[in-house]
Design a protein around this motif. Structure first.
Motif, PDB file in Angstrom:
ATOM      1  N   THR A  64       3.808 -10.662  -0.900  1.00  0.00           N
ATOM      2  CA  THR A  64       3.659  -9.670  -1.961  1.00  0.00           C
ATOM      3  C   THR A  64       2.484 -10.003  -2.868  1.00  0.00           C
ATOM      4  O   THR A  64       1.763  -9.114  -3.312  1.00  0.00           O
ATOM      5  CB  THR A  64       4.943  -9.553  -2.803  1.00  0.00           C
ATOM      6  OG1 THR A  64       5.259 -10.823  -3.370  1.00  0.00           O
ATOM      7  CG2 THR A  64       6.095  -9.040  -1.973  1.00  0.00           C
ATOM      8  N   THR A  67      -0.797  -9.176  -0.920  1.00  0.00           N
ATOM      9  CA  THR A  67      -0.915  -7.727  -0.741  1.00  0.00           C
ATOM     10  C   THR A  67      -1.300  -7.059  -2.051  1.00  0.00           C
ATOM     11  O   THR A  67      -2.206  -6.223  -2.092  1.00  0.00           O
ATOM     12  CB  THR A  67       0.401  -7.138  -0.211  1.00  0.00           C
ATOM     13  OG1 THR A  67       0.739  -7.785   1.021  1.00  0.00           O
ATOM     14  CG2 THR A  67       0.278  -5.650   0.019  1.00  0.00           C
ATOM     15  N   GLY A  75      -1.580  -0.852  -3.914  1.00  0.00           N
ATOM     16  CA  GLY A  75      -0.818  -1.680  -2.986  1.00  0.00           C
ATOM     17  C   GLY A  75       0.493  -2.144  -3.578  1.00  0.00           C
ATOM     18  O   GLY A  75       1.522  -2.180  -2.898  1.00  0.00           O
TER      19      GLY A  75
END
Length: 90
Positions: A64, A67, A75
């Motif tokens: 996470t 990203t 995102g």
């Protein structure tokens, strides 16, 4: 079966690209990764802080963080939507 070959071929091409970039300018690649991790951590932590009022939460893990760091706010929002739809609160 063909989908797996396509996936692993894409992963191999990305890995080859990263290795090539490390050979040319290792400092720049490492700096981009550190910057993406810092930005992603900030996005996830701030999002979790604001989301606590409406019970939205993203886990803080390397996937996470990177990203969110690489894709930015869109995102992060996409991960939040996927997390809400795929893993609904019990």
């Amino acid at each position: 079966m063909a989908g797996q070959w396509l996936f692993w071929g894409a992963v191999g091409l990305v890995a080859l690209f990263i290795l090539a970039q490390l050979g040319v300018s290792p400092g720049a690649v490492i700096w981009r990764a550190v910057r993406a991790a810092a930005l992603g951590s900030l996005l996830v932590l701030c999002g979790n802080w604001v989301g606590q009022f409406v019970h939205l939460h993203l886990p803080l893990n390397p996937v996470t963080v990177f990203t969110a760091g690489l894709l930015g706010v869109p995102g992060w929002a996409a991960m939040l939507v996927l997390h809400t739809w795929v893993l609904p609160a019990a």
